[in-house]
Enzyme design. Structure first.
Site, PDB file in Angstrom:
ATOM      1  N   ARG A  73      12.940 -16.843  32.066  1.00 31.20           N
ATOM      2  CA  ARG A  73      13.009 -17.476  30.750  1.00 31.20           C
ATOM      3  C   ARG A  73      14.437 -17.931  30.436  1.00 31.20           C
ATOM      4  O   ARG A  73      14.651 -18.939  29.778  1.00 31.20           O
ATOM      5  CB  ARG A  73      12.532 -16.448  29.712  1.00 31.20           C
ATOM      6  CG  ARG A  73      12.252 -17.004  28.372  1.00 31.20           C
ATOM      7  CD  ARG A  73      11.283 -16.114  27.638  1.00 31.20           C
ATOM      8  NE  ARG A  73      11.968 -15.005  26.976  1.00 31.20           N
ATOM      9  CZ  ARG A  73      11.323 -14.099  26.237  1.00 31.20           C
ATOM     10  NH1 ARG A  73      10.013 -14.152  26.110  1.00 31.20           N
ATOM     11  NH2 ARG A  73      11.975 -13.132  25.661  1.00 31.20           N
TER      12      ARG A  73
ATOM     13  N   LYS B 199      22.757 -10.221  35.570  1.00 30.59           N
ATOM     14  CA  LYS B 199      22.919  -8.774  35.755  1.00 30.59           C
ATOM     15  C   LYS B 199      21.613  -8.119  35.305  1.00 30.59           C
ATOM     16  O   LYS B 199      21.387  -7.881  34.125  1.00 30.59           O
ATOM     17  CB  LYS B 199      24.087  -8.222  34.945  1.00 30.59           C
ATOM     18  CG  LYS B 199      24.466  -6.828  35.436  1.00 30.59           C
ATOM     19  CD  LYS B 199      24.975  -5.899  34.365  1.00 30.59           C
ATOM     20  CE  LYS B 199      23.925  -5.253  33.524  1.00 30.59           C
ATOM     21  NZ  LYS B 199      22.942  -4.392  34.210  1.00 30.59           N
TER      22      LYS B 199
ATOM     23  N   GLU C 181      18.167 -11.356  22.345  1.00 29.05           N
ATOM     24  CA  GLU C 181      16.762 -10.978  22.081  1.00 29.05           C
ATOM     25  C   GLU C 181      16.729  -9.464  22.034  1.00 29.05           C
ATOM     26  O   GLU C 181      16.759  -8.806  23.073  1.00 29.05           O
ATOM     27  CB  GLU C 181      15.844 -11.493  23.195  1.00 29.05           C
ATOM     28  CG  GLU C 181      15.805 -12.997  23.353  1.00 29.05           C
ATOM     29  CD  GLU C 181      15.187 -13.709  22.171  1.00 29.05           C
ATOM     30  OE1 GLU C 181      14.638 -13.030  21.275  1.00 29.05           O
ATOM     31  OE2 GLU C 181      15.258 -14.942  22.143  1.00 29.05           O
TER      32      GLU C 181
ATOM     33  N   CYS D  98       9.213  -5.140  23.434  1.00 29.61           N
ATOM     34  CA  CYS D  98       9.862  -5.271  22.121  1.00 29.61           C
ATOM     35  C   CYS D  98       8.951  -5.932  21.100  1.00 29.61           C
ATOM     36  O   CYS D  98       9.211  -5.862  19.907  1.00 29.61           O
ATOM     37  CB  CYS D  98      11.177  -6.028  22.252  1.00 29.61           C
ATOM     38  SG  CYS D  98      10.986  -7.544  23.153  1.00 29.61           S
TER      39      CYS D  98
HETATM   40  P1  ADP Z   1      16.844  -0.566  27.235  1.00 31.48           P
HETATM   41  O1  ADP Z   1      16.939   0.397  26.117  1.00 31.48           O
HETATM   42  O2  ADP Z   1      15.695  -1.481  27.174  1.00 31.48           O
HETATM   43  O3  ADP Z   1      17.137   0.023  28.586  1.00 31.48           O
HETATM   44  P2  ADP Z   1      19.472  -1.601  27.163  1.00 31.48           P
HETATM   45  O4  ADP Z   1      19.968  -2.435  26.051  1.00 31.48           O
HETATM   46  O5  ADP Z   1      20.049  -0.260  27.360  1.00 31.48           O
HETATM   47  O6  ADP Z   1      17.923  -1.612  26.966  1.00 31.48           O
HETATM   48  O7  ADP Z   1      19.601  -2.364  28.551  1.00 31.48           O
HETATM   49  C1  ADP Z   1      19.328  -3.728  28.728  1.00 31.48           C
HETATM   50  C2  ADP Z   1      20.334  -4.289  29.705  1.00 31.48           C
HETATM   51  O8  ADP Z   1      21.636  -4.085  29.171  1.00 31.48           O
HETATM   52  C3  ADP Z   1      20.346  -3.655  31.091  1.00 31.48           C
HETATM   53  O9  ADP Z   1      20.612  -4.662  32.044  1.00 31.48           O
HETATM   54  C4  ADP Z   1      21.507  -2.689  31.011  1.00 31.48           C
HETATM   55  O10 ADP Z   1      22.112  -2.438  32.259  1.00 31.48           O
HETATM   56  C5  ADP Z   1      22.460  -3.473  30.144  1.00 31.48           C
HETATM   57  N1  ADP Z   1      23.449  -2.647  29.436  1.00 31.48           N
HETATM   58  C6  ADP Z   1      23.320  -1.413  28.943  1.00 31.48           C
HETATM   59  N2  ADP Z   1      24.453  -1.024  28.321  1.00 31.48           N
HETATM   60  C7  ADP Z   1      25.324  -2.055  28.435  1.00 31.48           C
HETATM   61  C8  ADP Z   1      26.660  -2.304  27.979  1.00 31.48           C
HETATM   62  N3  ADP Z   1      27.337  -1.399  27.278  1.00 31.48           N
HETATM   63  N4  ADP Z   1      27.218  -3.496  28.279  1.00 31.48           N
HETATM   64  C9  ADP Z   1      26.525  -4.426  28.961  1.00 31.48           C
HETATM   65  N5  ADP Z   1      25.281  -4.273  29.406  1.00 31.48           N
HETATM   66  C10 ADP Z   1      24.677  -3.104  29.144  1.00 31.48           C
END
Ligand code: ADP
Length: 507
Positions: free
Chosen positions: A182, A197, A275, A309
């Site tokens: 998407r 990532k 999102e 979500c």
């Molecule tokens: P969930 O609760 O759905 O796991 P997150 O927001 O923790 O959602 O994770 C979603 C994405 O964000 C993943 O790719 C995770 O590796 C990344 N992520 C988590 N913490 C950080 C951060 N502090 N900075 C950047 N990316 C992050």
């Protein structure tokens, strides 16, 4: 080749059914600048199958230096990619899409193994995820500029829409395929290059997509995938936010992390698509077709074992039909849901993704029950099935001070509340800082328009529990995020408008 054979052997050892045995797209290196690479530190981390915590693969744990290399590669590639025609980009996306369709079963198998969702759900996600690449292959050719009416006779005013540059795409584990397509489909259609990532829990689908991008003939550096463990995710994420060569960040994930990224992006004034989390109300008015409301609730609540979500998170059912709805819903859950190893025939729902999710869901239910909630089914983990299974659960009588009343549950737990008038239920539905999706069931046409307008959400399902598609604009209001994905608006995050004034023309 050796690595692939080893991976395949591991899969066979994991009881993957016949259809899943040809996992040719399973890769265990990251993909940067058109090459399959290990981490500069040579560190790796394991990817586990949530069904039994068995290791599927060990993949590179990339750090800030690796992120910088990927960003540099994408920035270099942007120099030529930004000059391609829309038709060339459309053709490229079309080739990628065709390969995704051809390899749908492979992709679905990898997805099931790393995420745990059933094969049926994975197949549906792959179809849905692919549709975004098809959509943006078509949209690429409609990214037009504008010619304006000039206020002076000797001027011509133009608006061009140009790609912003390198796009960083950070994606979650609940839709490991669709959340990438998407974003990447839109970015590439616009002429941006990507550094993806993926979540540390589900990077194998992302690597499979890179494999197909390579097969589709993507120019070097257009599509890069950085794999990071939980240890490196935040640091790599920070680099993606703060590196000035990245011009847009598109993130799907939790509101908490979204806020961190929003702050970090301020230093370089990046474009941002966010999102984030939701807390979807699911309202059933007394005029509703109750059968339809129950059937739709099954998919809306339990898809991906409740880990989406846009899942129905707070059920509100009008008093007159409350008992009927609860009884029918519980019956249907008992009849239709078969939990287990998602790669096996007949399994409809898999485990939760990780222990922290299971503990969170279990803790929320326990607290609600302690405060007086009634359990109609489920209410506990299912350790006999595996370490991460939680029973589909229905709770009523949840008190407002229970955490589960207002928290995004992200698990197979339905909290059903009773209401007695429209105004009250709208107040309760909107009483949350987030606003992603909302659903309601009614056959009263005036009520349909009234309620659809008043719900403070970005997306409304009326007499429908599943509403996402490539044609529609996906996104939220309030703390659910910024921007829209899919639809003709999905490319906007990746485009700058340039105003060109050509003056002193001779008439
Ligand atoms: P969930 O609760 O759905 O796991 P997150 O927001 O923790 O959602 O994770 C979603 C994405 O964000 C993943 O790719 C995770 O590796 C990344 N992520 C988590 N913490 C950080 C951060 N502090 N900075 C950047 N990316 C992050």
């Amino acid at each position: 080749m050796f690595v692939r054979t080893r991976l395949l052997q591991r899969c066979l050892a994991h009881n993957v059914p016949l259809g899943c045995r040809s996992m040719h797209l399973l890769r265990d290196n990251a993909y940067v600048n058109g090459k399959w690479v290990s981490a500069s530190s040579k560190q790796t981390f394991p990817i586990c199958n949530p069904v039994d915590n068995g290791v599927i693969a060990s993949i590179p744990d990339m750090n800030i230096a690796d992120a910088q290399s990927a960003i540099d590669a994408a920035a270099k590639a942007f120099e030529s990619f930004s000059k391609t025609t829309a038709k060339e980009r459309s053709d490229l996306l079309r080739k990628w899409y065709n390969l995704m369709v051809e390899h749908s079963e492979d992709l679905a198998c990898i997805l099931t193994k790393e995420n745990g969702k059933s094969l049926a759900e994975s197949r549906a996600e792959i179809k849905y995820g692919n549709s975004f690449v098809e959509w943006f292959a078509e949209e690429a050719r409609r990214i037009d500029g504008e010619v304006l009416q000039a206020p002076a006779a000797n001027r011509e005013l133009l608006l061009w829409r140009q790609p912003v540059g390198v796009a960083a795409l950070i994606t979650p584990w609940n839709f490991p395929h669709a959340m990438i397509t998407r974003k990447a489909g839109a970015a590439i259609a616009a002429g941006c290059t990507c550094v993806v990532k993926p979540s540390e829990d589900t990077p194998l689908t992302a690597l499979a997509l890179a494999d197909l991008a390579e097969k589709a003939g993507f120019p070097t550096g257009i599509f890069n995938v950085l794999t990071t463990s939980v240890t490196n995710s935040a640091a790599v994420g920070k680099e993606l936010c703060e590196n000035p060569k990245v011009r847009v960040l598109s993130f799907t994930g939790s509101t908490a992390v979204g806020k961190i990224l929003y702050r970090q992006c301020a230093t370089t004034m990046k474009r941002l698509g966010l999102e984030l989390g939701g807390n979807a109300p699911y309202i059933v008015f007394k005029s509703a077709d109750v059968d339809l409301a129950v059937n739709s609730a099954m998919a809306s609540k339990f898809r991906n074992t409740g880990q989406t979500c846009v899942s129905a998170n707070r059920f509100f059912v009008e008093a007159d039909i409350f008992d009927e709805f609860v009884e029918m819903f519980v019956e249907k859950i008992k009849k239709d849901i078969k939990m287990g190893d998602g790669s096996k025939e007949g399994i409809t729902h898999g485990p939760l993704i990780k222990k922290s999710q299971l503990d969170m869901v279990d803790g929320l239910v326990k607290e609600a029950v302690q405060k007086g909630a009634k359990v109609h089914c489920g209410g506990a983990p299912l350790p006999d099935l595996g370490p991460l299974f939680y029973a589909p659960t229905v709770l009523t009588g949840v008190t407002r001070d229970a955490q589960i009343y207002n928290k995004e549950i992200f698990g197979p737990v339905a909290v059903i509340n009773k209401f007695s008038n429209e105004e009250d239920v709208l107040k309760q539905a909107n009483d949350t800082p987030v606003g992603l999706a909302g659903y309601f069931f009614s056959q009263d046409i005036s009520q349909i328009f009234r309620v659809a307008r008043k719900l403070e959400v970005g997306m409304v399902g009326v007499n429908e529990g599943l509403i996402s598609c490539a044609e529609a604009a996906f996104g939220g209001v309030k703390e659910s995020g910024l921007g829209r994905e899919g639809s003709k608006h999905g490319v906007e995050d990746f485009l700058d408008i340039k105003y060109v004034c050509i003056g002193n023309l001779k008439r």
